[in-house]
Write an enzyme that holds these catalytic residues in place. Structure first.
Site, mmCIF file in Angstrom:
data_model
loop_
_atom_site.group_PDB
_atom_site.id
_atom_site.type_symbol
_atom_site.label_atom_id
_atom_site.label_comp_id
_atom_site.label_asym_id
_atom_site.label_seq_id
_atom_site.Cartn_x
_atom_site.Cartn_y
_atom_site.Cartn_z
ATOM 1 N N ASP A 94 33.897 26.678 41.702
ATOM 2 C CA ASP A 94 33.992 28.625 42.473
ATOM 3 C C ASP A 94 32.501 28.296 42.815
ATOM 4 O O ASP A 94 31.206 28.010 42.690
ATOM 5 C CB ASP A 94 34.838 29.161 41.748
ATOM 6 N N ASP A 109 35.464 31.312 37.523
ATOM 7 C CA ASP A 109 34.782 32.117 36.898
ATOM 8 C C ASP A 109 35.662 33.677 37.224
ATOM 9 O O ASP A 109 35.454 34.196 36.478
ATOM 10 C CB ASP A 109 33.018 32.535 37.647
ATOM 11 N N ASP A 143 40.362 32.830 40.084
ATOM 12 C CA ASP A 143 40.487 32.032 40.321
ATOM 13 C C ASP A 143 41.845 31.754 39.342
ATOM 14 O O ASP A 143 41.627 30.439 38.674
ATOM 15 C CB ASP A 143 39.505 31.599 39.339
#
Length: 570
Positions: free
Chosen positions: A264, A458, A462
């Site tokens: 990410d 994070d 996600d």
């Protein structure tokens, strides 16, 4: 594992007793040697186990037994109470050199804390009024007054201990396979010993029993059963000491076999501490800023935090609106109703869905993360934010690529922002403007094509893709939902520690396979030798003990891995 050991000792002893009174060879010395070698190997195993579980034992000893609590704060009257009796909201005094007894916030004093075993941060962290403190960390310099927020089993320390204990009890697929065959192997060995005894009874009755005993002893599945626990314990301990906490030990096998690592952007490759560089208002309505600040306070996303902090400094005296029907859309933003109108704070696309107007990005806002406040009439406020790339991101990506891993960047941010970060890190495969479902589909497609995927994330958005990935890695500073769904927790927030964790996992998996291969090879040689009568019982005892010792000592090779250079420098 203890069945053939017990059978070997008992049969050797009672057969020797019978031979003592009825004539024939006796093997009391072999039984004694068997016990001696077995206990010697177990002693070494226990010392190795203590070393490999050092990180877990240290964590369990971090929480102090007693704490100093204020009877009535800010009065100075103190009482000494057991840590188990603390409650959220208590005011505590932590003297220099003492462990922090609970998770909380500093309300007085100036000091620094050693959080190395909690977060992997090797340097002391400064603490003053407003700073967060963690249970188990050590107050180094001055006295601190803190207010407890989480106590007992709710602290981060308790969560870490629980995760490590869970990981140490779980077994990866390869280990489960070995354990499954070890039990079947035992049945086969007992049958072979029985059949060999009958055959040798026809050839040489005086040797039949001893050959059967030798087969049982020499093929004791100790080496097979010990092939993995030592390596797993060592790997879990080494990773924990370097800020990589394994929540599920199966992750070791998957990390070693990983082909793709997906990152990410915000809070992962970047530090996640976004700052608002500029705010642009579409009108002169002061209430818009108060609405944006109130919406931002409803989310833990780094973008919302940055906007909330920025507006709190500029509009500290404004009344905060009272919203209804607050809803957070992962990967998009926050929506709520105020005075009959719906407001959205989030991405440009999220705002466009509300008012269906064409959007042109303001001059000077290109290449920056954009967030807008909008209602059905259009965009009200523009926020241009930027983030800072992690210091170790470029080097970590390079090291992972050197290991042959394919790196991808998946982000919900705009294409120009994502391409900028990807170019800095040397990532060629970058995807922008992705919703959580979009990230999910990308990883799902990779897995369909045979890839073993490690996902590093994070934020709350996600969560779905972390649950899908073969190995999910959550940042220590990340949202609780991403941490709860992860196999690995990167407590240090250092991407280089992830690279080191991948190195440890690969080495550990290699050692496990070596141990299993040795256990199989040893038995392939030892079983025919024992069945042919080439081994006396004392030979069998020596071979069994040495085979077990070899796999245990081989596990210690994991400690020969060089420590990361940045840790030695610190």
């Amino acid at each position: 594992m203890d069945v053939p050991v017990s059978l070997g000792i008992l049969l050797t002893f009672f057969a020797s007793v019978w031979a003592t009174f009825n004539g024939g060879a006796v093997y009391f010395d072999s039984a004694i040697m068997f016990v001696f070698l077995l206990l010697g190997a177990r002693l070494i195993e226990s010392k190795v186990q203590k070393r490999t579980t050092a990180a877990l034992r240290i964590l369990t000893q971090l929480s102090p037994a007693m704490a100093q609590r204020y009877l009535t704060y800010p009065q100075q009257a103190l009482e000494t109470v057991e840590v188990a009796a603390l409650q959220a909201g208590d005011y505590l005094l932590v003297a220099a050199g003492e462990h922090i007894p609970a998770d909380g916030v500093v309300i007085g004093g100036d000091s620094s804390c050693d959080e190395a075993l909690m977060t992997g941060e090797s340097l002391p962290v400064s603490k003053n009024t407003g700073s967060q403190v963690l249970a188990g960390s050590v107050n180094i310099h001055g006295a601190l007054v803190m207010q407890a927020k989480q106590v007992g089993g709710a602290t981060q320390l308790s969560a870490l201990i629980g995760m490590m204990e869970s990981a140490s009890l779980e077994k990866p697929p390869l280990v489960l396979l070995a354990d499954k065959h070890a039990s079947r192997f035992l049945v086969i060995i007992l049958l072979l010993a029985f059949i060999s005894g009958i055959v040798w009874w026809q050839i040489d009755p005086g040797r039949a029993l001893w050959i059967a005993i030798s087969i049982i002893v020499v093929t004791c599945p100790c080496a097979l059963s010990l092939a993995t626990p030592g390596v797993m314990s060592a790997a879990i301990g080494i990773m924990a000491k370097n800020g990589v906490l394994l929540a599920k030990s199966k992750a070791i096998q998957a990390m070693a076999s990983a082909t793709h690592i997906v990152f990410d952007k915000t809070g992962t490759l970047t530090i996640g501490k976004l700052q608002v560089r500029e705010m642009l208002s579409a009108n002169d309505v002061p209430a818009n800023a108060a609405i944006a600040m109130a919406l931002a306070c409803q989310s833990t996303h780094p973008v919302s935090k940055a906007i909330g902090d920025y507006l709190a400094q500029k509009n500290s005296n404004q009344d905060v609106p009272d919203f209804s029907n607050v809803r957070e859309v992962p990967g998009s933003g926050i929506e709520a109703e105020f005075e009959g109108q719906t407001y959205r704070l989030g991405s440009v696309e999220f705002a466009r869905e509300l008012h269906a107007q064409e959007i042109s990005i303001p001059v000077g806002f290109a290449g920056q993360t954009l967030t807008v406040l909008a209602n059905k009439y259009g965009n009200l406020l523009w926020f241009a934010l930027d983030d800072i790339l992690r210091d170790d991101a470029i080097e970590a990506i390079r090291k992972l690529k050197d290991k042959g891993k394919k790196i991808l960047l998946l982000s919900g941010d705009r294409l120009d922002v994502v391409n900028k970060i990807a170019a800095q890190c040397g990532i060629r495969d970058a995807h922008a403007d992705l919703s959580p479902a979009g990230k999910y589909k990308v990883v799902q497609k990779l897995q369909t094509n045979g890839a073993v995927v490690v996902m590093v994330g994070d934020g709350m958005n996600d969560g779905p893709v972390l649950a899908l990935a073969d190995v999910s890695v959550a940042m220590g500073q990340g949202a609780p939902i991403s941490q709860s769904r992860s196999d690995v927790l990167l407590m240090s927030n250092r991407l280089l520690d992830l690279d080191f964790g991948m190195t440890v996992a690969s080495k550990a998996y290699k050692l496990i396979r070596e141990n299993l291969a040795w256990a199989v090879l040893y038995n392939v040689v030892a079983i025919p030798a024992a069945m042919c009568g080439w081994l006396e019982p004392w030979h069998a005892a020596l071979g069994m003990s040495l085979s077990s010792l070899i796999v245990v000592m081989n596990a210690l090779r994991l400690y020969l891995l060089p420590q990361p250079v940045y840790l030695m420098q610190n």
